[in-house]
Design a protein around this motif. Structure first.
Motif, PDB file in Angstrom:
ATOM      1  N   TYR A 152       1.208  -1.093  -0.336  1.00  0.00           N
ATOM      2  CA  TYR A 152      -0.292   0.156  -0.184  1.00  0.00           C
ATOM      3  C   TYR A 152       1.204   1.126   0.317  1.00  0.00           C
ATOM      4  O   TYR A 152       0.625   1.892  -0.942  1.00  0.00           O
ATOM      5  N   PHE A 153       1.789   1.508   1.022  1.00  0.00           N
ATOM      6  CA  PHE A 153       2.691   1.852   0.878  1.00  0.00           C
ATOM      7  C   PHE A 153       4.098   2.612  -0.304  1.00  0.00           C
ATOM      8  O   PHE A 153       4.651   3.955  -0.740  1.00  0.00           O
ATOM      9  N   ARG A 154       4.122   1.458  -1.139  1.00  0.00           N
ATOM     10  CA  ARG A 154       4.723   1.293  -1.413  1.00  0.00           C
ATOM     11  C   ARG A 154       4.284   2.355  -2.896  1.00  0.00           C
ATOM     12  O   ARG A 154       4.934   2.736  -4.224  1.00  0.00           O
ATOM     13  N   GLU A 155       2.660   1.763  -3.276  1.00  0.00           N
ATOM     14  CA  GLU A 155       1.829   2.695  -4.299  1.00  0.00           C
ATOM     15  C   GLU A 155       1.231   3.960  -3.713  1.00  0.00           C
ATOM     16  O   GLU A 155       1.552   4.351  -5.000  1.00  0.00           O
ATOM     17  N   GLU A 156       1.410   4.263  -2.384  1.00  0.00           N
ATOM     18  CA  GLU A 156       0.764   5.347  -2.297  1.00  0.00           C
ATOM     19  C   GLU A 156       1.940   6.379  -1.551  1.00  0.00           C
ATOM     20  O   GLU A 156       1.694   7.753  -0.114  1.00  0.00           O
ATOM     21  N   GLN A 157       2.733   6.262  -2.170  1.00  0.00           N
ATOM     22  CA  GLN A 157       4.264   6.865  -1.179  1.00  0.00           C
ATOM     23  C   GLN A 157       4.520   8.364  -1.742  1.00  0.00           C
ATOM     24  O   GLN A 157       4.760   9.335  -1.134  1.00  0.00           O
ATOM     25  N   SER A 158       4.420   8.673  -3.200  1.00  0.00           N
ATOM     26  CA  SER A 158       4.143   9.597  -3.023  1.00  0.00           C
ATOM     27  C   SER A 158       3.402  10.968  -2.533  1.00  0.00           C
ATOM     28  O   SER A 158       3.216  11.833  -2.757  1.00  0.00           O
ATOM     29  N   LYS A 159       1.893  10.571  -1.960  1.00  0.00           N
ATOM     30  CA  LYS A 159       1.084  10.976  -1.474  1.00  0.00           C
ATOM     31  C   LYS A 159       1.768  11.549   0.000  1.00  0.00           C
ATOM     32  O   LYS A 159       1.554  12.801   0.559  1.00  0.00           O
ATOM     33  N   TYR A 160       3.367  10.880   0.753  1.00  0.00           N
ATOM     34  CA  TYR A 160       3.440  11.144   2.022  1.00  0.00           C
ATOM     35  C   TYR A 160       4.564  12.260   2.051  1.00  0.00           C
ATOM     36  O   TYR A 160       5.792  11.709   2.841  1.00  0.00           O
ATOM     37  N   LEU A 161       5.454  11.755   1.041  1.00  0.00           N
ATOM     38  CA  LEU A 161       7.170  11.877   1.078  1.00  0.00           C
ATOM     39  C   LEU A 161       7.015  13.286  -0.682  1.00  0.00           C
ATOM     40  O   LEU A 161       6.851  12.197  -1.068  1.00  0.00           O
ATOM     41  N   PRO A 162       8.302  13.140  -0.027  1.00  0.00           N
ATOM     42  CA  PRO A 162       9.080  14.595  -1.797  1.00  0.00           C
ATOM     43  C   PRO A 162       9.902  13.637  -2.389  1.00  0.00           C
ATOM     44  O   PRO A 162      10.008  11.999  -2.226  1.00  0.00           O
TER      45      PRO A 162
END
Length: 401
Positions: A152-162
């Protein structure tokens, strides 16, 4: 919002309409001090004065972008600005840190989050991970093992990290992640947030970290600096480095816009500056300049360094720096009360010369910041001794006597 006589409506009137809208339930008087209207696009960001008429600014946007923007003609013609209700660059941070109004803090959090995710607030990777975990907890709620997996976080990391932090992560198309990858660390940080933590406390914690950053609350300007030439190959291939110039009430920072790294940070007491128009005003490739002069100790001797920042927005930077310096002078003389200022891009009667500092230097050392040290080796600088004699020059620097 329904605004009467929109073409003549001022920024002040629009701000009043915003704070009086039913969607917000906050301290209206305080909100009008903290926030103001900005007109922003990918090419230019302008804080509007209270007397500015946004409709007219929008009508003149193509001219403003042509004058101040760093982009091709076609991109300038396609540029579309939006109106933003965001932090007033003149609002004092120590007053902001005392705010208890949750709605105001939520708006400040959203702006701080934007600057973190855009890489405008350089910090350690571990700090970005920590902030990403807090953001995830605010937006996703408590950890749920059935939903919040590494995938999930691999797919969505652009929402949480520069972007520059995500680049170091495992390629997203791989089905596995290393234990040090961004998505794994982000998930672990997210899981560490206690279930009892409220969004109110998490927003406060996020802001408290951002308040600790010396460039918090800055206005950002685009520019470029010369890359030091090191050897023949470097001479043939070197290009200017795109930078962001961050200016707030205490400091000026030069940030590498590609690597998200602080190259230089100076308090107003530590430098003098000047603004120069292009030597060939009819040449579009000849840019205005902002000069920053500061003192360092080199080989046991005090020397003066000068950095040249090329930017169509140099005049805007010069005006904002002048405003902050005049504000500090009035405050130090006891003539200026603690309040926010609604003035940007105003003309000043006095202008600091590059040969005289606005303050007496209290120190010969550059400011020391944890993990954010000045990187003078990456700058093209001219060097002068204490008598004002040029003893070292780099790049396009040339002086005649």
């Amino acid at each position: 919002m329904d605004i009467e006589d929109t073409p003549t409506a001022t920024s002040e009137l629009l701000c009043q309409a915003i704070v009086n809208s039913d969607e917000f339930n906050f301290n209206k008087q305080l909100a009008l001090q903290v926030f103001t209207l900005w007109m922003c696009s990918p090419l230019l960001e302008l804080q509007l004065k209270s007397t500015h008429k946004p409709f007219q600014i929008r009508q003149n946007w193509k001219y403003l972008v042509e004058h101040y923007g760093h982009a091709s003609y076609n991109r300038q013609q396609r540029d579309e600005p939006i109106i933003l209700f965001k932090r007033n660059v003149f609002f004092l941070q120590h007053l902001e840190e005392k705010i208890k109004d949750q709605k105001i803090l939520e708006l400040l959090y959203e702006e701080a989050k934007h600057n973190i995710l855009e890489g405008r607030y350089p910090c350690e990777v571990s700090h970005y991970i920590m902030l990403g975990g807090i953001q995830a907890r605010i937006e996703l709620g408590p950890y749920n093992s059935q939903v919040h997996s590494i995938h999930y976080f691999r797919e969505e990391q652009s929402k949480y990290l520069p972007a520059h932090v995500r680049k170091s992560a495992t390629w997203t198309w791989l089905p596995i992640s290393s234990k040090n990858s961004a998505e794994v660390r982000l998930l672990e940080q997210y899981k560490r947030v206690p279930n009892s933590a409220t969004n109110r406390k998490l927003i406060r914690k996020y802001l408290e970290f951002c308040w600790s950053l010396p460039f918090y609350g800055a206005a950002f300007f685009e520019g470029q600096i010369e890359q030091p030439v090191r050897g023949l190959i470097s001479l043939m291939t070197h290009q200017d480095i795109p930078v962001l110039v961050a200016i707030n009430s205490k400091n000026v920072y030069i940030i590498d816009d590609v690597q998200c790294t602080v190259l230089l940070g100076l308090r107003y007491e530590e430098f003098s500056w000047d603004h120069a128009k292009p030597s060939k005003e009819d040449d579009p490739n000849c840019l205005p300049c902002l000069f920053l002069q500061f003192v360092v100790v080199e080989n046991g001797a005090r020397v003066s360094k000068i950095l040249q920042v090329f930017s169509r927005q140099a005049g805007l930077m010069d005006s904002l720096i002048s405003n902050f310096v005049q504000q500090l002078k009035r405050k130090s003389s006891g003539d200026e009360p603690d309040r926010a200022f609604d003035q940007m891009n105003t003309e000043n009667e006095t202008h600091a010369s590059i040969n005289s500092t606005p303050f007496t230097h209290n120190s010969t050392n550059l400011p020391n910041l944890p993990s954010l040290n000045n990187k003078l080796s990456r700058l093209t600088l001219a060097t002068f001794d204490e008598d004002g004699h040029l003893i070292g020059q780099m790049g396009s620097w040339s002086f005649s006597y």
